[in-house]
Design an enzyme around this catalytic site. Structure first.
Site, mmCIF file in Angstrom:
data_model
loop_
_atom_site.group_PDB
_atom_site.id
_atom_site.type_symbol
_atom_site.label_atom_id
_atom_site.label_comp_id
_atom_site.label_asym_id
_atom_site.label_seq_id
_atom_site.Cartn_x
_atom_site.Cartn_y
_atom_site.Cartn_z
ATOM 1 N N ARG A 93 37.966 -119.739 -19.203
ATOM 2 C CA ARG A 93 38.874 -120.410 -20.476
ATOM 3 C C ARG A 93 38.904 -119.578 -21.645
ATOM 4 O O ARG A 93 40.071 -119.113 -22.186
ATOM 5 C CB ARG A 93 38.923 -121.914 -20.501
ATOM 6 C CG ARG A 93 39.969 -122.448 -21.543
ATOM 7 C CD ARG A 93 39.979 -124.068 -21.805
ATOM 8 N NE ARG A 93 41.065 -124.324 -22.672
ATOM 9 C CZ ARG A 93 41.253 -125.539 -22.999
ATOM 10 N NH1 ARG A 93 40.726 -126.450 -22.518
ATOM 11 N NH2 ARG A 93 42.324 -125.696 -23.835
ATOM 12 N N ASN A 147 45.155 -127.796 -13.761
ATOM 13 C CA ASN A 147 46.115 -126.954 -14.402
ATOM 14 C C ASN A 147 45.827 -125.465 -13.969
ATOM 15 O O ASN A 147 44.945 -125.020 -13.465
ATOM 16 C CB ASN A 147 45.676 -126.853 -16.048
ATOM 17 C CG ASN A 147 46.641 -127.977 -16.674
ATOM 18 O OD1 ASN A 147 47.690 -128.356 -16.447
ATOM 19 N ND2 ASN A 147 45.932 -128.722 -17.619
ATOM 20 N N CYS A 169 51.022 -134.670 -14.768
ATOM 21 C CA CYS A 169 50.353 -134.234 -15.931
ATOM 22 C C CYS A 169 50.310 -135.321 -16.975
ATOM 23 O O CYS A 169 51.117 -136.308 -17.100
ATOM 24 C CB CYS A 169 51.511 -133.281 -16.633
ATOM 25 S SG CYS A 169 50.870 -132.363 -18.144
ATOM 26 N N ASP A 170 49.138 -135.203 -17.805
ATOM 27 C CA ASP A 170 49.106 -136.297 -18.702
ATOM 28 C C ASP A 170 49.747 -135.972 -20.161
ATOM 29 O O ASP A 170 49.633 -137.024 -20.916
ATOM 30 C CB ASP A 170 47.438 -136.302 -18.830
ATOM 31 C CG ASP A 170 47.032 -135.350 -19.685
ATOM 32 O OD1 ASP A 170 47.450 -134.246 -19.741
ATOM 33 O OD2 ASP A 170 45.891 -135.331 -20.366
ATOM 34 N N TYR A 264 54.025 -128.312 -25.846
ATOM 35 C CA TYR A 264 53.582 -127.030 -25.352
ATOM 36 C C TYR A 264 54.810 -125.985 -25.682
ATOM 37 O O TYR A 264 54.416 -124.949 -25.576
ATOM 38 C CB TYR A 264 53.117 -127.166 -23.854
ATOM 39 C CG TYR A 264 51.622 -127.751 -23.585
ATOM 40 C CD1 TYR A 264 50.620 -126.847 -23.680
ATOM 41 C CD2 TYR A 264 51.489 -128.887 -23.584
ATOM 42 C CE1 TYR A 264 49.341 -127.335 -23.589
ATOM 43 C CE2 TYR A 264 50.063 -129.336 -23.204
ATOM 44 C CZ TYR A 264 49.187 -128.606 -23.317
ATOM 45 O OH TYR A 264 47.870 -128.983 -23.181
ATOM 46 N N ARG A 284 40.405 -122.806 -28.727
ATOM 47 C CA ARG A 284 40.374 -124.215 -28.324
ATOM 48 C C ARG A 284 38.892 -124.422 -27.060
ATOM 49 O O ARG A 284 38.519 -125.236 -27.339
ATOM 50 C CB ARG A 284 41.625 -124.405 -27.399
ATOM 51 C CG ARG A 284 41.830 -125.747 -26.787
ATOM 52 C CD ARG A 284 41.778 -127.165 -27.693
ATOM 53 N NE ARG A 284 41.531 -128.398 -26.995
ATOM 54 C CZ ARG A 284 41.043 -129.488 -27.391
ATOM 55 N NH1 ARG A 284 40.581 -129.653 -28.561
ATOM 56 N NH2 ARG A 284 40.866 -130.334 -26.431
HETATM 57 P P1 NAD Z 1 35.555 -128.661 -16.582
HETATM 58 O O1 NAD Z 1 35.265 -127.089 -16.502
HETATM 59 O O2 NAD Z 1 34.658 -129.456 -17.598
HETATM 60 O O3 NAD Z 1 35.494 -129.084 -15.275
HETATM 61 C C1 NAD Z 1 36.015 -128.678 -14.113
HETATM 62 C C2 NAD Z 1 34.933 -128.622 -12.971
HETATM 63 O O4 NAD Z 1 35.813 -128.058 -11.761
HETATM 64 C C3 NAD Z 1 33.486 -127.896 -13.072
HETATM 65 O O5 NAD Z 1 32.556 -128.678 -12.774
HETATM 66 C C4 NAD Z 1 33.749 -126.726 -12.053
HETATM 67 O O6 NAD Z 1 32.548 -126.464 -11.408
HETATM 68 C C5 NAD Z 1 34.606 -127.312 -11.089
HETATM 69 N N1 NAD Z 1 35.286 -126.522 -9.767
HETATM 70 C C6 NAD Z 1 35.830 -125.427 -10.499
HETATM 71 N N2 NAD Z 1 36.140 -124.820 -8.866
HETATM 72 C C7 NAD Z 1 36.011 -125.602 -8.170
HETATM 73 C C8 NAD Z 1 36.243 -125.547 -6.634
HETATM 74 N N3 NAD Z 1 37.012 -124.491 -6.076
HETATM 75 N N4 NAD Z 1 35.918 -126.739 -6.110
HETATM 76 C C9 NAD Z 1 35.266 -127.828 -6.545
HETATM 77 N N5 NAD Z 1 35.062 -127.754 -8.015
HETATM 78 C C10 NAD Z 1 35.332 -126.808 -8.692
HETATM 79 O O7 NAD Z 1 37.025 -128.574 -16.863
HETATM 80 P P2 NAD Z 1 37.705 -130.028 -17.753
HETATM 81 O O8 NAD Z 1 38.110 -129.413 -19.132
HETATM 82 O O9 NAD Z 1 37.012 -131.160 -17.640
HETATM 83 O O10 NAD Z 1 39.087 -129.703 -16.861
HETATM 84 C C11 NAD Z 1 39.239 -130.005 -15.473
HETATM 85 C C12 NAD Z 1 40.709 -129.540 -15.161
HETATM 86 O O11 NAD Z 1 41.516 -130.905 -15.324
HETATM 87 C C13 NAD Z 1 41.311 -128.452 -15.762
HETATM 88 O O12 NAD Z 1 42.254 -128.115 -14.652
HETATM 89 C C14 NAD Z 1 42.052 -129.296 -16.764
HETATM 90 O O13 NAD Z 1 43.277 -128.179 -17.152
HETATM 91 C C15 NAD Z 1 42.738 -130.305 -16.275
HETATM 92 N N6 NAD Z 1 43.070 -131.464 -17.161
HETATM 93 C C16 NAD Z 1 43.032 -132.666 -16.738
HETATM 94 C C17 NAD Z 1 43.585 -133.813 -17.768
HETATM 95 C C18 NAD Z 1 43.541 -135.193 -17.224
HETATM 96 O O14 NAD Z 1 44.260 -135.671 -17.847
HETATM 97 N N7 NAD Z 1 42.302 -135.518 -16.765
HETATM 98 C C19 NAD Z 1 43.883 -133.336 -18.977
HETATM 99 C C20 NAD Z 1 43.726 -132.217 -19.173
HETATM 100 C C21 NAD Z 1 43.464 -131.083 -18.546
HETATM 101 C C1 LMR Z 2 41.778 -129.801 -22.384
HETATM 102 O O1 LMR Z 2 40.780 -129.153 -22.075
HETATM 103 O O2 LMR Z 2 41.615 -131.016 -22.923
HETATM 104 C C2 LMR Z 2 43.118 -129.323 -22.258
HETATM 105 O O3 LMR Z 2 43.187 -129.103 -20.764
HETATM 106 C C3 LMR Z 2 44.058 -129.444 -23.021
HETATM 107 C C4 LMR Z 2 43.483 -129.008 -24.456
HETATM 108 O O4 LMR Z 2 42.970 -130.031 -24.992
HETATM 109 O O5 LMR Z 2 43.735 -128.101 -24.585
#
Ligand code: NAD
Ligand code: LMR
Length: 441
Positions: A93, A147, A169-170, A264, A284
């Site tokens: 990222r 994402n 999406c949240d 966004y 970020r």
């Molecule tokens: P993070 O890096 O903390 O966690 C992602 C996890 O995915 C890691 O532990 C990584 O090892 C794992 N991963 C990567 N490739 C993989 C695969 N092929 N199979 C299984 N696991 C795999 O990231 P994060 O900031 O917690 O975000 C996670 C995702 O959620 C992102 O795509 C982010 O954009 C999305 N997201 C979710 C929300 C929500 O509402 N929950 C909000 C914003 C973003």
């Molecule tokens: C996150 O990591 O929280 C994102 O997916 C969105 C942001 O806050 O930039």
């Protein structure tokens, strides 16, 4: 009530503890028999897994909990997969945000070149987990909020058209919470109309259940303050950079005063401003690593050390309860009205049928039924068409391993000033993503 088995894919995600806590808080509405974490990074996941094991033993011993890197163990006997993977993790990222800045272009997680680079990585990871789910639990549904959601959704539409994957999406959920506060209501009391692509849309109506329209009142507030509200209504979007973003909605509304914008859109309508105020040494990704990631993993380590989750630093991700609403909608045919990313097929009358759009849907056992949003004005339509084509070109570039198409995608992005900049950027992105992208020619 039936009890469900859920796997969280991306078990090592910073969002996992908050989502698990939220699910425990909703056990009366969505009972669990099994909860599993699956990740392909065992070291990262085991910190959260070990801590959550302690927490579940204390708070919900009736739920069978486990964590694994083995696809069979993770995906067999499940009803739902909640997917939040980040292919390349925070390390990548950071590159998505920093490489574009070197070329004078904004660097962002899902918008512009950063989103394109992330999309090219995410598709492989998403296909992998969809295939595991179908192999080991063919009747299960995937609720995906990994994402960049638009690109992931388009890739699923083409490459896994029959898979039971729901993309959500949240961000609209978070903004609706802010709107509800502006008009002193709760989100549950409100019903919206909305059209757009993911991270690229507009609210056209915000009504209460009696049919009273609040869009004028909200618009008047946003024209002054953006979506910045006095009380922190949302546990996720509260960091300083997000406060700026909520405020910037004021300038988005100024360009297009008719509808309420998704935050966004600032990356597309004010890329020069976003570039100028960017801090290339601390983007970020760095803010999240120093903030959310540190907090969540320190809390997990503290639980493991103390051997108890009593007074733990894990917080309920209350705003993520929309994920339980979605699972319930599928499981109990609730016909919940939610914004989902779905194939257009006429929902936006003057937009391509095969576009993955974000619109309100009624969700039941058969999945989402999009609600017609009618015709949209020229300005929004033109912006959306440009962005849609970018997203389609990215997926085509991935499938065809085409350098040319990815160059076109970057050239067409509203955030990139010229084909020359697009090409220089692409060459750098290929270099840093060589372990993740298909080889392009
Ligand atoms: P993070 O890096 O903390 O966690 C992602 C996890 O995915 C890691 O532990 C990584 O090892 C794992 N991963 C990567 N490739 C993989 C695969 N092929 N199979 C299984 N696991 C795999 O990231 P994060 O900031 O917690 O975000 C996670 C995702 O959620 C992102 O795509 C982010 O954009 C999305 N997201 C979710 C929300 C929500 O509402 N929950 C909000 C914003 C973003
Ligand atoms: C996150 O990591 O929280 C994102 O997916 C969105 C942001 O806050 O930039």
């Amino acid at each position: 009530m039936k009890k469900f088995s859920v796997v969280i894919a991306g078990g090592g995600s910073t969002f996992t503890p908050g989502i698990v806590m939220m699910m425990l808080d909703h056990l009366d509405r969505f009972p669990l028999r099994k909860l599993k974490l699956y990740d392909n990074d065992g070291d990262r996941q085991s910190v959260l897994g070990e801590a959550l094991e302690i927490l579940l033993k204390e708070q919900a011993p009736e739920v069978e909990f486990s964590y694994t890197t083995d696809p069979k163990e993770g995906f067999e006997d499940i009803d739902f997969c909640m997917a939040h993977i980040r292919v390349g993790k925070y390390e990548m990222r950071e590159q998505d945000e920093k490489v574009p800045l070197k070329h004078g272009v904004i660097g962002q997680e899902t918008c512009g070149p950063g989103g394109i680079a992330y999309g090219m990585r995410s598709i492989t990871g998403m296909l992998e987990i969809i295939d595991y789910m179908e192999q080991y639990s063919p009747d299960a549904w995937m609720l995906n909020y990994s994402n960049p959601a638009s690109i992931v959704a388009e890739a699923c539409r083409i490459l896994r058209p029959d898979s039971k994957v729901l993309n959500i999406c949240d961000m609209p959920v978070g903004t609706l919470r802010r709107m509800s506060q502006i008009i002193e209501k709760t989100p549950a009391e409100l019903e919206v109309r909305y059209f757009g692509l993911n991270h690229f849309g507009w609210w056209t109506s915000v009504k209460d259940r009696e049919g009273n329209e609040y869009i004028d009142q909200i618009r008047a507030y946003v024209a002054e303050n953006g979506y910045l509200t006095q009380v922190e209504v949302d546990t996720q979007h509260t960091d300083p950079s997000w406060q700026e973003t909520h405020k910037k909605a004021k300038d988005l509304l100024a360009v297009n005063p008719r509808y309420l914008p998704n935050t966004y859109l600032k990356y597309y309508l004010y890329p020069d401003y976003e570039f100028e105020k960017a801090t290339p040494d601390f983007t970020r990704a760095n803010e999240v690593m120093a903030g959310r990631e540190k907090k969540v993993f320190s809390a997990a380590r503290a639980i493991i050390e103390k051997g108890t989750a009593v007074d733990s630093g894990f917080e309920i991700d209350a705003h993520a309860s929309f994920i339980v609403d979605l699972a319930r909608a599928i499981a109990f045919n609730t016909h919940e009205r939610m914004l989902m990313i779905v194939e257009n097929n006429g929902a936006i009358a003057n937009f391509p049928d095969d576009a993955m759009v974000e619109v309100p849907c009624l969700v039941g056992t058969d999945g989402p039924e999009p609600l017609a949003q009618g015709k949209i004005p020229e300005f929004e339509q033109a912006l959306m068409y440009q962005q849609l084509t970018v997203e389609k070109l990215v997926v085509q570039a991935y499938i065809e391993k085409s350098y040319q198409k990815l160059w076109q995608a970057l050239t067409l992005s509203k955030t990139v000033p010229s084909a020359k900049v697009a090409k220089d950027l692409l060459d750098d992105l290929i270099e840093v993503n060589k372990d993740y992208w298909p080889e392009l020619s």
